[in-house]
Design an enzyme around this catalytic site. Sequence first.
Site, PDB file in Angstrom:
ATOM      1  N   ASP A   1      -0.661  -5.216 -18.555  1.00  0.00           N
ATOM      2  CA  ASP A   1       0.354  -4.132 -18.483  1.00  0.00           C
ATOM      3  C   ASP A   1       0.537  -3.466 -20.157  1.00  0.00           C
ATOM      4  OD1 ASP A   1       0.743  -4.544 -16.076  1.00  0.00           O
ATOM      5  OD2 ASP A   1       2.254  -6.182 -16.437  1.00  0.00           O
TER       6      ASP A   1
ATOM      7  N   GLU B   1       7.714   6.076  -8.140  1.00  0.00           N
ATOM      8  CA  GLU B   1       6.236   5.710  -8.320  1.00  0.00           C
ATOM      9  C   GLU B   1       5.322   6.658  -7.593  1.00  0.00           C
ATOM     10  OE1 GLU B   1       4.939   1.588  -7.980  1.00  0.00           O
ATOM     11  OE2 GLU B   1       6.870   0.966  -8.846  1.00  0.00           O
TER      12      GLU B   1
ATOM     13  N   GLY C   1       0.825  -1.386   0.026  1.00  0.00           N
ATOM     14  CA  GLY C   1       0.197  -0.066  -0.121  1.00  0.00           C
ATOM     15  C   GLY C   1       0.827   1.235  -0.033  1.00  0.00           C
ATOM     16  N   SER C   2       2.107   1.348  -0.496  1.00  0.00           N
ATOM     17  CA  SER C   2       2.800   2.641  -0.502  1.00  0.00           C
ATOM     18  C   SER C   2       2.207   3.482  -1.607  1.00  0.00           C
ATOM     19  CB  SER C   2       4.304   2.188  -0.693  1.00  0.00           C
ATOM     20  OG  SER C   2       4.622   1.807  -1.751  1.00  0.00           O
ATOM     21  N   ASN C   3       1.946   3.046  -2.628  1.00  0.00           N
ATOM     22  CA  ASN C   3       1.413   3.819  -3.559  1.00  0.00           C
ATOM     23  C   ASN C   3       0.157   4.381  -3.180  1.00  0.00           C
ATOM     24  OD1 ASN C   3       2.870   4.246  -6.289  1.00  0.00           O
ATOM     25  ND2 ASN C   3       3.058   1.955  -5.798  1.00  0.00           N
TER      26      ASN C   3
ATOM     27  N   ARG D   1     -13.455 -16.671 -12.381  1.00  0.00           N
ATOM     28  CA  ARG D   1     -13.013 -15.141 -12.264  1.00  0.00           C
ATOM     29  C   ARG D   1     -14.174 -14.405 -12.488  1.00  0.00           C
ATOM     30  NH1 ARG D   1      -8.483 -12.924 -16.363  1.00  0.00           N
ATOM     31  NH2 ARG D   1      -9.867 -13.383 -18.085  1.00  0.00           N
TER      32      ARG D   1
ATOM     33  N   GLU E   1      -5.336  -6.346 -22.615  1.00  0.00           N
ATOM     34  CA  GLU E   1      -3.955  -6.952 -22.660  1.00  0.00           C
ATOM     35  C   GLU E   1      -3.261  -6.552 -21.341  1.00  0.00           C
ATOM     36  OE1 GLU E   1      -4.232  -5.326 -25.607  1.00  0.00           O
ATOM     37  OE2 GLU E   1      -5.191  -6.906 -26.638  1.00  0.00           O
TER      38      GLU E   1
ATOM     39  N   ASN F   1      -3.656   2.166 -14.046  1.00  0.00           N
ATOM     40  CA  ASN F   1      -2.644   0.953 -13.177  1.00  0.00           C
ATOM     41  C   ASN F   1      -1.337   1.652 -13.358  1.00  0.00           C
ATOM     42  OD1 ASN F   1      -1.628  -1.641 -12.266  1.00  0.00           O
ATOM     43  ND2 ASN F   1      -0.835  -1.617 -14.179  1.00  0.00           N
TER      44      ASN F   1
ATOM     45  N   HIS G   1       2.724   0.247 -12.940  1.00  0.00           N
ATOM     46  CA  HIS G   1       3.584  -0.596 -13.384  1.00  0.00           C
ATOM     47  C   HIS G   1       4.976  -0.250 -13.241  1.00  0.00           C
ATOM     48  CE1 HIS G   1       4.488  -4.534 -15.014  1.00  0.00           C
ATOM     49  NE2 HIS G   1       5.538  -4.004 -15.578  1.00  0.00           N
TER      50      HIS G   1
HETATM   51  C1  GRF Z   1       4.460  -1.047  -7.300  1.00  0.00           C
HETATM   52  O1  GRF Z   1       5.786  -1.485  -7.486  1.00  0.00           O
HETATM   53  C2  GRF Z   1       3.474  -1.254  -8.193  1.00  0.00           C
HETATM   54  O2  GRF Z   1       4.183  -0.643  -9.228  1.00  0.00           O
HETATM   55  C3  GRF Z   1       3.170  -2.649  -8.555  1.00  0.00           C
HETATM   56  O3  GRF Z   1       3.069  -3.452  -7.514  1.00  0.00           O
HETATM   57  C4  GRF Z   1       3.751  -2.535  -6.392  1.00  0.00           C
HETATM   58  C5  GRF Z   1       2.717  -2.040  -5.237  1.00  0.00           C
HETATM   59  O4  GRF Z   1       3.387  -1.532  -4.212  1.00  0.00           O
HETATM   60  N1  GRF Z   1       1.876  -2.768  -9.692  1.00  0.00           N
HETATM   61  P1  GRF Z   1       2.461  -0.923  -3.166  1.00  0.00           P
HETATM   62  O5  GRF Z   1       1.619  -1.729  -2.650  1.00  0.00           O
HETATM   63  O6  GRF Z   1       1.859   0.317  -3.632  1.00  0.00           O
HETATM   64  O7  GRF Z   1       3.429  -0.399  -1.938  1.00  0.00           O
END
Ligand code: GRF
Length: 226
Positions: free
Chosen positions: A159, A188, A22-24, A79, A157, A121, A123
């Site tokens: 990513d 990020e 959850g850092s993002n 799914r 598709e 998203n 990535h």
């Molecule tokens: C990040 O590197 C993001 O780019 C990828 O998964 C990771 C998630 O990290 N899709 P966090 O949970 O946001 O710390």
Amino acid sequence: MKTDPTADVPPRPIVVLVSGRGSNLQALLTAASDEHWDRDLQACIAAVISNQPRAGAIDVAQKHGVAVHVVDHRAFSSRNEFEQQLAVTIDLHQPVLIVLAGFMRVLSAEFVHHYAGRLINIHPSLLPSFPGLNTHRRALEAGVRVHGATVHFVSKEVDSGAIIAQAVVAVDPDDTEATLAARVLQQEHRLLPRAVRHVLTGRVQCAGTRAVLRDIAPGELSLLSV
Ligand code: GRF
């Protein structure tokens, strides 16, 4: 007396989908707590949905008083059923934008189509290089000199999809997977709030395989930390 014409307008909801630490999400919540964000964008993070009941991101959301839903993919026999419940949960909040911030499930073409143009998203690579997993290890193995992160609209598709913003990170000769990952992650955290902001203002829009930009200063969506 002057009145604020926007005072009674409820903020536009954003839903964030997560699976991990959850850092993002934290970076987004920090950005969203800024008064400029509130005033300029009139948006808020309305809910966080995790497919992992123990994700660290759940604690992050709860610390900020954000509603959390767990939709555990293991509780569904297909799914399709999982995605139906995911969509019902998302739609509770009527979001203008859905952000995949470390969400580790592949979404079907139908699901992606349903939310087209408002599903983004992050990535950890410079797409179209290194889609999929273990991006930092693969970047080191390939001997690339620059690596980084991409925020993109989600397409069917994995990513891929129209690129919104990218951050470039120089690869040092003595980088390990961990050191490189840490530097990319720092970027990020700068990149994602910025990309979200520009999508919310309508300055970035999805137009098929490319994003169309309007009134964006050069460099605003390309971060260089070389
Ligand atoms: C990040 O590197 C993001 O780019 C990828 O998964 C990771 C998630 O990290 N899709 P966090 O949970 O946001 O710390």
